[in-house]
Design a protein around this motif. Structure first.
Motif, PDB file in Angstrom:
ATOM      1  N   GLY A 277       0.795  -1.224   0.000  1.00 59.45           N
ATOM      2  CA  GLY A 277       0.000   0.000   0.000  1.00 59.45           C
ATOM      3  C   GLY A 277       0.823   1.267   0.000  1.00 59.45           C
ATOM      4  N   LEU A 278       1.967   1.253  -0.671  1.00 58.00           N
ATOM      5  CA  LEU A 278       2.878   2.406  -0.654  1.00 58.00           C
ATOM      6  C   LEU A 278       2.687   3.342  -1.850  1.00 58.00           C
ATOM      7  CD1 LEU A 278       6.216   0.630   0.411  1.00 58.00           C
ATOM      8  CD2 LEU A 278       4.749   2.086   1.831  1.00 58.00           C
ATOM      9  N   ALA A 279       1.946   2.902  -2.854  1.00 57.27           N
ATOM     10  CA  ALA A 279       1.944   3.656  -4.106  1.00 57.27           C
ATOM     11  C   ALA A 279       0.553   4.059  -4.576  1.00 57.27           C
ATOM     12  CB  ALA A 279       2.618   2.817  -5.192  1.00 57.27           C
ATOM     13  N   TYR A 280       0.432   5.328  -4.988  1.00 55.78           N
ATOM     14  CA  TYR A 280      -0.725   5.733  -5.780  1.00 55.78           C
ATOM     15  C   TYR A 280      -0.543   5.171  -7.192  1.00 55.78           C
ATOM     16  CZ  TYR A 280      -1.462   9.212  -2.073  1.00 55.78           C
ATOM     17  OH  TYR A 280      -1.659   9.832  -0.871  1.00 55.78           O
ATOM     18  N   SER A 281       0.672   5.286  -7.681  1.00 56.55           N
ATOM     19  CA  SER A 281       1.032   4.746  -8.990  1.00 56.55           C
ATOM     20  C   SER A 281       2.494   4.307  -8.939  1.00 56.55           C
ATOM     21  CB  SER A 281       0.847   5.800 -10.088  1.00 56.55           C
ATOM     22  OG  SER A 281       1.691   6.923  -9.847  1.00 56.55           O
ATOM     23  N   THR A 282       2.819   3.286  -9.693  1.00 57.11           N
ATOM     24  CA  THR A 282       4.208   2.825  -9.746  1.00 57.11           C
ATOM     25  C   THR A 282       4.416   2.022 -11.015  1.00 57.11           C
ATOM     26  OG1 THR A 282       5.981   1.678  -8.550  1.00 57.11           O
ATOM     27  CG2 THR A 282       3.790   0.674  -8.469  1.00 57.11           C
ATOM     28  N   GLY A 283       5.633   2.001 -11.495  1.00 54.92           N
ATOM     29  CA  GLY A 283       5.945   1.258 -12.708  1.00 54.92           C
ATOM     30  C   GLY A 283       7.368   1.519 -13.144  1.00 54.92           C
ATOM     31  N   SER A 284       7.688   1.094 -14.342  1.00 54.51           N
ATOM     32  CA  SER A 284       9.015   1.328 -14.895  1.00 54.51           C
ATOM     33  C   SER A 284       8.901   1.502 -16.400  1.00 54.51           C
ATOM     34  CB  SER A 284       9.961   0.164 -14.576  1.00 54.51           C
ATOM     35  OG  SER A 284       9.560  -1.017 -15.249  1.00 54.51           O
ATOM     36  N   PHE A 285       9.917   2.094 -17.006  1.00 56.04           N
ATOM     37  CA  PHE A 285       9.980   2.195 -18.458  1.00 56.04           C
ATOM     38  C   PHE A 285      11.443   2.272 -18.889  1.00 56.04           C
ATOM     39  CE2 PHE A 285       9.324   6.431 -16.700  1.00 56.04           C
ATOM     40  CZ  PHE A 285      10.247   7.232 -17.349  1.00 56.04           C
ATOM     41  N   TYR A 286      11.678   1.877 -20.121  1.00 56.04           N
ATOM     42  CA  TYR A 286      13.041   1.794 -20.643  1.00 56.04           C
ATOM     43  C   TYR A 286      13.028   2.258 -22.094  1.00 56.04           C
ATOM     44  CZ  TYR A 286      17.138  -0.706 -22.590  1.00 56.04           C
ATOM     45  OH  TYR A 286      18.291  -1.051 -23.267  1.00 56.04           O
ATOM     46  N   PRO A 287      13.223   3.559 -22.348  1.00 57.59           N
ATOM     47  CA  PRO A 287      13.181   4.084 -23.714  1.00 57.59           C
ATOM     48  C   PRO A 287      14.278   3.489 -24.590  1.00 57.59           C
ATOM     49  CG  PRO A 287      13.028   5.851 -22.092  1.00 57.59           C
ATOM     50  CD  PRO A 287      13.431   4.619 -21.352  1.00 57.59           C
ATOM     51  N   THR A 288      13.948   3.248 -25.848  1.00 58.46           N
ATOM     52  CA  THR A 288      14.916   2.751 -26.823  1.00 58.46           C
ATOM     53  C   THR A 288      15.700   3.927 -27.387  1.00 58.46           C
ATOM     54  OG1 THR A 288      13.484   0.904 -27.427  1.00 58.46           O
ATOM     55  CG2 THR A 288      15.178   1.529 -29.015  1.00 58.46           C
ATOM     56  N   LEU A 289      17.023   3.893 -27.216  1.00 61.02           N
ATOM     57  CA  LEU A 289      17.878   4.994 -27.642  1.00 61.02           C
ATOM     58  C   LEU A 289      19.134   4.466 -28.328  1.00 61.02           C
ATOM     59  CD1 LEU A 289      17.628   7.149 -24.380  1.00 61.02           C
ATOM     60  CD2 LEU A 289      16.537   7.677 -26.576  1.00 61.02           C
ATOM     61  N   LYS A 290      19.735   5.314 -29.182  1.00 66.24           N
ATOM     62  CA  LYS A 290      20.957   4.908 -29.877  1.00 66.24           C
ATOM     63  C   LYS A 290      22.176   4.978 -28.971  1.00 66.24           C
ATOM     64  CE  LYS A 290      21.419   5.998 -34.273  1.00 66.24           C
ATOM     65  NZ  LYS A 290      21.468   6.741 -35.546  1.00 66.24           N
ATOM     66  N   ASN A 291      22.088   5.814 -27.951  1.00 64.40           N
ATOM     67  CA  ASN A 291      23.164   5.951 -26.972  1.00 64.40           C
ATOM     68  C   ASN A 291      22.671   5.418 -25.628  1.00 64.40           C
ATOM     69  OD1 ASN A 291      25.500   7.514 -28.341  1.00 64.40           O
ATOM     70  ND2 ASN A 291      23.656   8.593 -29.014  1.00 64.40           N
ATOM     71  N   PRO A 292      23.567   5.307 -24.625  1.00 69.37           N
ATOM     72  CA  PRO A 292      23.158   4.683 -23.358  1.00 69.37           C
ATOM     73  C   PRO A 292      21.823   5.188 -22.836  1.00 69.37           C
ATOM     74  CG  PRO A 292      25.494   5.115 -23.310  1.00 69.37           C
ATOM     75  CD  PRO A 292      24.975   5.716 -24.591  1.00 69.37           C
ATOM     76  N   GLY A 293      20.955   4.242 -22.487  1.00 72.12           N
ATOM     77  CA  GLY A 293      19.620   4.580 -22.013  1.00 72.12           C
ATOM     78  C   GLY A 293      19.530   4.557 -20.506  1.00 72.12           C
ATOM     79  N   ARG A 294      18.300   4.601 -20.018  1.00 72.77           N
ATOM     80  CA  ARG A 294      18.026   4.542 -18.588  1.00 72.77           C
ATOM     81  C   ARG A 294      16.844   3.601 -18.337  1.00 72.77           C
ATOM     82  NH1 ARG A 294      22.432   6.366 -18.637  1.00 72.77           N
ATOM     83  NH2 ARG A 294      23.151   8.348 -17.751  1.00 72.77           N
ATOM     84  N   PHE A 295      17.030   2.722 -17.380  1.00 69.92           N
ATOM     85  CA  PHE A 295      15.958   1.867 -16.881  1.00 69.92           C
ATOM     86  C   PHE A 295      15.344   2.634 -15.722  1.00 69.92           C
ATOM     87  CE2 PHE A 295      13.941  -1.432 -14.454  1.00 69.92           C
ATOM     88  CZ  PHE A 295      13.608  -2.432 -15.362  1.00 69.92           C
ATOM     89  N   VAL A 296      14.143   3.170 -15.933  1.00 72.98           N
ATOM     90  CA  VAL A 296      13.566   4.134 -14.991  1.00 72.98           C
ATOM     91  C   VAL A 296      12.432   3.512 -14.182  1.00 72.98           C
ATOM     92  CG1 VAL A 296      12.498   6.404 -14.736  1.00 72.98           C
ATOM     93  CG2 VAL A 296      14.136   6.000 -16.593  1.00 72.98           C
ATOM     94  N   ILE A 297      12.521   3.693 -12.874  1.00 70.00           N
ATOM     95  CA  ILE A 297      11.471   3.255 -11.948  1.00 70.00           C
ATOM     96  C   ILE A 297      10.839   4.500 -11.337  1.00 70.00           C
ATOM     97  CG2 ILE A 297      11.088   2.158  -9.698  1.00 70.00           C
ATOM     98  CD1 ILE A 297      13.353   0.220 -10.459  1.00 70.00           C
TER      99      ILE A 297
END
Length: 402
Positions: A277-297
């Motif tokens: 019960g800690l989150a109103y919303s939560t998730g992750s995304f990982y944009p596709t990029l030609k240079n180093p990306g970010r795994f975002v939470i």
């Protein structure tokens, strides 16, 4: 699918789909926001104004000619590429090609359009910052990609857009069609004279505009942003992730993202929202990029649960390999495959994906290969990248109330 060389720097990819009389066209250019330099938002704004009207035709006159055949001409700018797209009936292709050719060679760039579009862009940026997530993500992007071409979002910031002049936009627009590689992707009904029609587009292109750089995260750092009126605390955390050309690891991270934070059955949703019960919303995304990306939470939580939420994210990431089972991998594969293939139902998206993969990975064949390679990933491979992620430092932005 057929690939045709239109000129030295322009290629066409034709994907016939004959069930309906619809022709979808997406023109991809390597000229994304990474080519803007210090004037972030320059490419985006130049296309918005340049494709609005020509010297001899007003916006209304262009609409009068194009509306009988379908949609308007829509430009969009991303980090690594820009697109110009439209969806029409096949008999409208000559009309749209001629109008687009005129807009490329004789754009009006009136003072009136400049003022209106610039003010609209600034207003959109301000509106974006009203959202705690959007505000936090913009700051996260600037923080994690500091002093690199990815530092600013494609539309720019108020700081970068305000100084842009009409002359800046004219020069950028002119150079846009004379630099980099272009890919014209068409899906749907393909008229017999398509290749001849495309040769009428005054797009010269130029040398490859690919921008290469490193963006390493060497230690965990947190930036805290407090602003008045935030009713929740928003936490955005990013880990360094592979670029698209590191293919096998890239697709492993894509599947890991689906397992970790994509959908109601994801680990983050189940662990942080359903169980704790800690989150109103939560998730992750990982944009596709030609240079180093970010795994975002990310997680939105109540201010009094901020420390618990951070601890919860830490525990999920540290225990991520143990939380992933064969069942989780199968579910994620089915979910990712389903959403990906459903997105291909529209012809405009079929065309878009072929250009997207060509610009980012060098070939449209990656579109079909992507799902096949996702399917081939093993539980061991996913656990390996999860273990790698659990040991990485991160960049984190926390948006809270003053």
């Amino acid at each position: 699918m057929e690939r045709i060389k239109i000129s030295e720097n322009v290629e066409a990819i034709l994907n016939p789909v004959n069930e309906l009389d619809i022709t979808s066209v997406v023109i991809f250019s390597e000229n994304g926001s990474v080519t803007d330099g210090e004037k972030a938002g320059l490419t985006n704004l130049s296309l918005q104004i340049g494709l609005k009207r020509s010297v001899s035709k007003t916006t209304r006159e262009i609409a009068f000619l194009t509306e009988p055949y379908g949609s308007s001409i829509v430009p969009e700018t991303g980090k690594d590429f820009s697109t110009i797209s439209f969806q029409i009936t096949p008999d409208g292709l000559p009309v749209f090609i001629d109008i687009l050719a005129e807009l490329i060679t004789e754009p009006a760039f009136t003072e009136e359009d400049f003022v209106i579009e610039k003010e609209a862009t600034i207003a959109a940026i301000r509106a974006r910052l009203e959202s705690a997530f959007s505000f936090g993500y913009e700051e996260f992007n600037a923080f994690t990609y500091k002093n690199t071409p990815y530092e600013n979002l494609p539309a720019g910031t108020i700081k970068t857009v305000v100084p842009i002049t009409l002359n800046d936009l004219k020069n950028r627009y002119k150079n846009f069609f004379n630099e980099g590689k272009f890919t014209v992707c068409i899906a749907g009904k393909i008229p017999e004279n398509t290749e001849k029609l495309l040769s009428r587009l005054p797009i010269k292109g130029g040398k490859n505009k690919a921008v290469s750089f490193k963006a390493s995260i060497t230690k965990s750092e947190t930036v805290r942003l407090c602003r008045r009126g935030s009713t929740q605390t928003f936490i955005i955390r990013g880990y360094e992730a592979p670029p698209v050309n590191d293919w096998r690891k890239y697709i492993a991270y894509k599947l890991l993202n689906t397992i970790t934070g994509d959908g109601f059955n994801s680990i983050l949703f189940q662990q942080l929202r359903e169980k704790r019960g800690l989150a109103y919303s939560t998730g992750s995304f990982y944009p596709t990029l030609k240079n180093p990306g970010r795994f975002v939470i990310y997680i939105g939580t109540s201010p009094d649960k901020e420390n618990q939420a951070i601890k919860g994210i830490d525990e999920v990431i540290q225990n991520l390999p143990a939380l992933i089972s064969e069942k989780e991998v199968t579910r994620a594969k089915n979910y990712l495959k389903g959403t990906y293939l459903l997105d291909h139902e529209k012809r405009i998206r079929k065309a878009w994906y072929h250009g997207w993969w060509t610009v980012l990975a060098g070939t449209p064949e990656k579109d079909a290969q992507y799902i096949k390679d996702i399917e081939s990933l093993t539980l061991k491979e996913i656990k390996t990248v999860a273990e790698e992620l659990s040991k990485k430092p991160y960049h984190q932005v926390i948006v809270c109330n003053e």
